[in-house]
Motif scaffolding. Structure first.
Motif, short mmCIF file in Angstrom:
data_model
loop_
_atom_site.label_atom_id
_atom_site.label_comp_id
_atom_site.label_asym_id
_atom_site.label_seq_id
_atom_site.Cartn_x
_atom_site.Cartn_y
_atom_site.Cartn_z
N HIS A 246 -6.81 11.81 5.14
CA HIS A 246 -8.03 11.10 4.76
C HIS A 246 -9.28 11.95 5.01
N ARG A 247 -9.24 12.74 6.07
CA ARG A 247 -10.43 13.51 6.44
C ARG A 247 -10.56 14.80 5.64
N PHE A 248 -9.43 15.49 5.42
CA PHE A 248 -9.51 16.82 4.80
C PHE A 248 -9.00 16.85 3.36
N ARG A 249 -8.19 15.87 2.95
CA ARG A 249 -7.63 15.86 1.60
C ARG A 249 -7.81 14.48 1.00
N LYS A 250 -9.03 14.05 0.86
CA LYS A 250 -9.30 12.67 0.47
C LYS A 250 -8.76 12.34 -0.91
N SER A 251 -8.81 13.26 -1.85
CA SER A 251 -8.40 12.94 -3.22
C SER A 251 -7.04 13.51 -3.58
N SER A 252 -6.37 14.17 -2.63
CA SER A 252 -5.09 14.79 -2.92
C SER A 252 -3.93 13.89 -2.50
N PHE A 253 -2.89 13.92 -3.29
CA PHE A 253 -1.64 13.21 -3.00
C PHE A 253 -1.88 11.73 -2.65
N PRO A 254 -2.49 10.95 -3.53
CA PRO A 254 -2.74 9.54 -3.20
C PRO A 254 -1.45 8.75 -2.99
N LEU A 255 -0.40 9.06 -3.79
CA LEU A 255 0.86 8.34 -3.63
C LEU A 255 1.49 8.64 -2.27
N LEU A 256 1.37 9.89 -1.81
CA LEU A 256 1.91 10.26 -0.50
C LEU A 256 1.20 9.50 0.61
N GLN A 257 -0.11 9.33 0.48
CA GLN A 257 -0.87 8.56 1.47
C GLN A 257 -0.40 7.11 1.51
N ILE A 258 -0.13 6.54 0.34
CA ILE A 258 0.34 5.16 0.28
C ILE A 258 1.72 5.04 0.93
N VAL A 259 2.61 5.99 0.62
CA VAL A 259 3.96 5.96 1.19
C VAL A 259 3.90 6.11 2.71
N LEU A 260 3.06 7.02 3.20
CA LEU A 260 2.91 7.19 4.65
C LEU A 260 2.38 5.93 5.31
N GLY A 261 1.48 5.23 4.59
CA GLY A 261 0.96 3.97 5.13
C GLY A 261 2.06 2.94 5.30
N TYR A 262 2.96 2.85 4.32
CA TYR A 262 4.07 1.91 4.44
C TYR A 262 5.07 2.36 5.52
N ILE A 263 5.26 3.66 5.64
CA ILE A 263 6.14 4.16 6.71
C ILE A 263 5.59 3.77 8.07
N TYR A 264 4.27 3.87 8.22
CA TYR A 264 3.61 3.58 9.49
C TYR A 264 3.80 2.12 9.90
N THR A 265 3.77 1.20 8.93
CA THR A 265 3.87 -0.22 9.27
C THR A 265 5.30 -0.76 9.19
N LEU A 266 6.18 -0.12 8.42
CA LEU A 266 7.52 -0.67 8.21
C LEU A 266 8.61 0.01 9.03
N VAL A 267 8.52 1.33 9.20
CA VAL A 267 9.63 2.06 9.81
C VAL A 267 9.75 1.84 11.32
N PRO A 268 8.67 1.91 12.12
CA PRO A 268 8.85 1.67 13.57
C PRO A 268 9.49 0.32 13.90
N PRO A 269 9.02 -0.82 13.31
CA PRO A 269 9.71 -2.08 13.61
C PRO A 269 11.17 -2.10 13.19
N LEU A 270 11.51 -1.31 12.15
CA LEU A 270 12.90 -1.24 11.69
C LEU A 270 13.76 -0.40 12.63
N MET A 271 13.24 0.76 13.03
CA MET A 271 14.05 1.74 13.74
C MET A 271 14.07 1.57 15.26
N ASN A 272 13.00 1.00 15.84
CA ASN A 272 12.95 0.89 17.30
C ASN A 272 14.13 0.12 17.89
N PRO A 273 14.46 -1.08 17.38
CA PRO A 273 15.62 -1.78 17.96
C PRO A 273 16.92 -1.02 17.75
N ILE A 274 17.01 -0.28 16.66
CA ILE A 274 18.23 0.49 16.41
C ILE A 274 18.35 1.64 17.39
N MET A 275 17.26 2.37 17.58
CA MET A 275 17.29 3.54 18.47
C MET A 275 17.52 3.15 19.91
#
Length: 319
Positions: free
Chosen positions: A262-291
């Motif tokens: 967001h700070r250095f590549r504001k207009s680059s890879f918008p889809l990657l930013q969206i995917v990372l946002g979903y990873i941030y909110t979805l993956v930890p709650p999914l993986m923590n109980p498993i790990m």
């Protein structure tokens, strides 16, 4: 189609949520994947809470912190689930200002609380490895409960002013969010009035929570490593930290990557930013109980939940 709401009365402003731009034809398949992730996350964290609550032998500091982590993960899944599934399943993209601010408050409160819990778990591992004989006397149950309560309440108190600061601003741009849920960083960009106070306070919140916690976790592991190198059983001592290290990486890596983009590549890879946002909110709650519960059978969890939950029960009761 862009929705533009130009008004001076913030009560009439609506935000427009977005799924994955340009991928609307696969939204149904994405929604199925998200449904599966949410179900596994909710069931996994609920089972951990049930097991810890029902077995008095697990009423120890390590498991108390684990139950706090499960609560924050469960809350984070519930906070993002309605708008995410609504956007992908039913194309329900509109969200009112108050609803958006309420969701924003819960998402940030829970994510910052998770950061604090991860720090407390690192502190717990440091005491267990560096001072094993004094562990029981240092982390007594009342003290452990107070530490957890104070850390979580502090994070909630720090986030509490954010929605009110944002509500003072005027919104008169095309209020189209890049994700299917509301975040402080995006809402600030939608304002067309002076946002200096909100921006400065948001930066203060980030520094005093995520950055401070990550530095304290790093310090804890530096001291743990120093202790481990001085004892004979290196592997056994480090093995107790593997799950926590994985949880820390899953939580902090997407967030720091998003911040840098967001700070250095504001207009680059918008889809990657969206995917990372979903990873941030979805993956930890999914993986923590498993790990934390099925270290050696985690790959079976998404495929055979019944078998994996049985392994979870056996693994968490293993002496």
């Amino acid at each position: 189609r862009m929705f533009m709401w130009v008004t001076r009365n913030s009560n009439y402003i609506m935000f427009l949520l977005t799924g994955t731009p340009g991928q609307e034809d696969v939204h149904l398949w994405i929604s199925i994947l998200f449904c599966l992730v949410y179900v596994i996350s909710v069931v996994g964290n609920a089972v951990i809470l049930f097991i810890i609550r029902s077995d008095t032998g697990l009423h120890e500091p390590m498991y108390i912190f684990l139950s706090m982590l499960a609560v924050t993960d469960l809350g984070l899944s519930i906070a993002t689930m309605p708008t995410t599934l609504g956007t992908f399943l039913f194309n329900a993209r509109e969200i009112s200002l108050d609803a958006c601010f309420a969701q924003l408050f819960f998402i940030h409160s829970l994510s910052y609380s998770e950061s604090s819990v991860l720090f407390l778990m690192a502190f717990d591992r440091f005491i267990a490895i560096s001072h094993p004989l004094r562990y029981a006397s240092i982390l007594i149950l009342p003290r452990t409960a107070k530490m957890g309560l104070v850390c979580v309440l502090r994070r909630v108190a720090v986030v509490f002013p954010l929605p009110f600061l944002l509500k003072r601003s005027q919104y008169c741009q095309a209020n189209v969010l890049s994700r299917s849920y509301c975040l402080n960083q995006e809402i600030i960009k939608m304002a067309c009035s002076d946002i200096r106070v909100s921006s400065i306070y948001g930066f203060f919140v980030t520094v005093s929570t995520v950055i401070l916690d990550s530095l304290l976790i790093l310090l804890s592991y530096v001291m743990i490593l120093k202790t481990v190198l001085s004892i004979a059983s290196h592997a056994e001592a480090l093995n107790t930290c593997v799950s926590h290290l994985c949880a820390v990486l899953l939580f902090y890596m997407p967030e720091f990557t998003l911040t840098l983009m967001h700070r250095f590549r504001k207009s680059s890879f918008p889809l990657l930013q969206i995917v990372l946002g979903y990873i941030y909110t979805l993956v930890p709650p999914l993986m923590n109980p498993i790990m934390y519960s099925v270290k050696r059978t985690w790959i079976l969890f998404p495929i055979t939940p019944g078998l994996s939950l049985s392994c979870l029960w056996l693994n968490i009761h293993r002496p």
